[in-house]
Design an enzyme around this catalytic site. Sequence first.
Site, mmCIF file in Angstrom:
data_model
loop_
_atom_site.group_PDB
_atom_site.id
_atom_site.type_symbol
_atom_site.label_atom_id
_atom_site.label_comp_id
_atom_site.label_asym_id
_atom_site.label_seq_id
_atom_site.Cartn_x
_atom_site.Cartn_y
_atom_site.Cartn_z
ATOM 1 C CB CYS A 1 -0.893 0.053 1.231
ATOM 2 S SG CYS A 1 -2.360 -0.941 1.067
ATOM 3 C CB VAL A 2 3.037 2.772 2.217
ATOM 4 C CG1 VAL A 2 3.932 4.007 2.318
ATOM 5 C CG2 VAL A 2 1.699 3.045 2.844
#
Lengths: 169, 104
Positions: free
Chosen positions: B103-104
């Site tokens: 996600c990051v």
Amino acid sequence: MTTIESAPLVPSFDAEETDRKLAIICSKGNLDMAYPGLILANAALGEGVETHLFFTFWGFDMINKKTMGDLKFTMLGNTATHMPQGLGGLPGMTSMATRQMKKAIADLDVPEVPEFLQQIADSGGHLWACRMSADMQHLEKEDLYDEVEDIISASDFIEKTEGAQMLFI
Amino acid sequence: MPVTTIADHDIHVDAEGFMTEYDEWNQQLGAALAAQIGIEMTPEHWKVVDFLRTDYKDQGETATLRRVSTVGGLPTKQLFVLFPKKPAKKMAYVAGLPKPRGCV
């Protein structure tokens, strides 16, 4: 099954060229409530979406230089920890819970709040501070994280984010 | 799994067009993939692609933008200039790798 395509199969990165805009209002200063906005902002920027964050009320702790590196997580009032509530009130429990959460976040290679804000700014995200919160806390622009573009009123923020999808966190 | 032909190379791709076979990639193909999405490769682009390919070999996973900047030392701002709008996916595509899953 194997199929032979006649035209090359290429991801359509720019096919859906839109003027999509996302506005996220960050109103909480707890460690656990800081991350959803940051993660979504970062994801939106990576998808080419124009992204604005507005920090207001307790969300000011995310951009206040004095507090932004020291947000906390508490078990108190949070039934989702599935621990007895009385435990959360014992001395040292909040700092222990904070330490554990910070470690879990770091283990996923997700940055701490200040570094995350820098990454968002580097990705082209816009950071705005709420005028009323600044006045209430007697803070000036120099008290806030350097990448914050300005302290603006709620109406200015609404104006800047015309047509945006809006998230309140 | 679909097979598609790009610059005379038959390559295995997923439903979106990302390559699925690490070893089917070479530099000439990378340049052809880049051209397909409107990117002309420069030495700066190759630095990113080289890092992604090496890192994938080590980690078994496509690096996220954050990893490319913190581990690969290539600044986030520059990635958005080199691979505009959707840098993580575009970089992965050119490097012949799956989309990053983090996600990051």
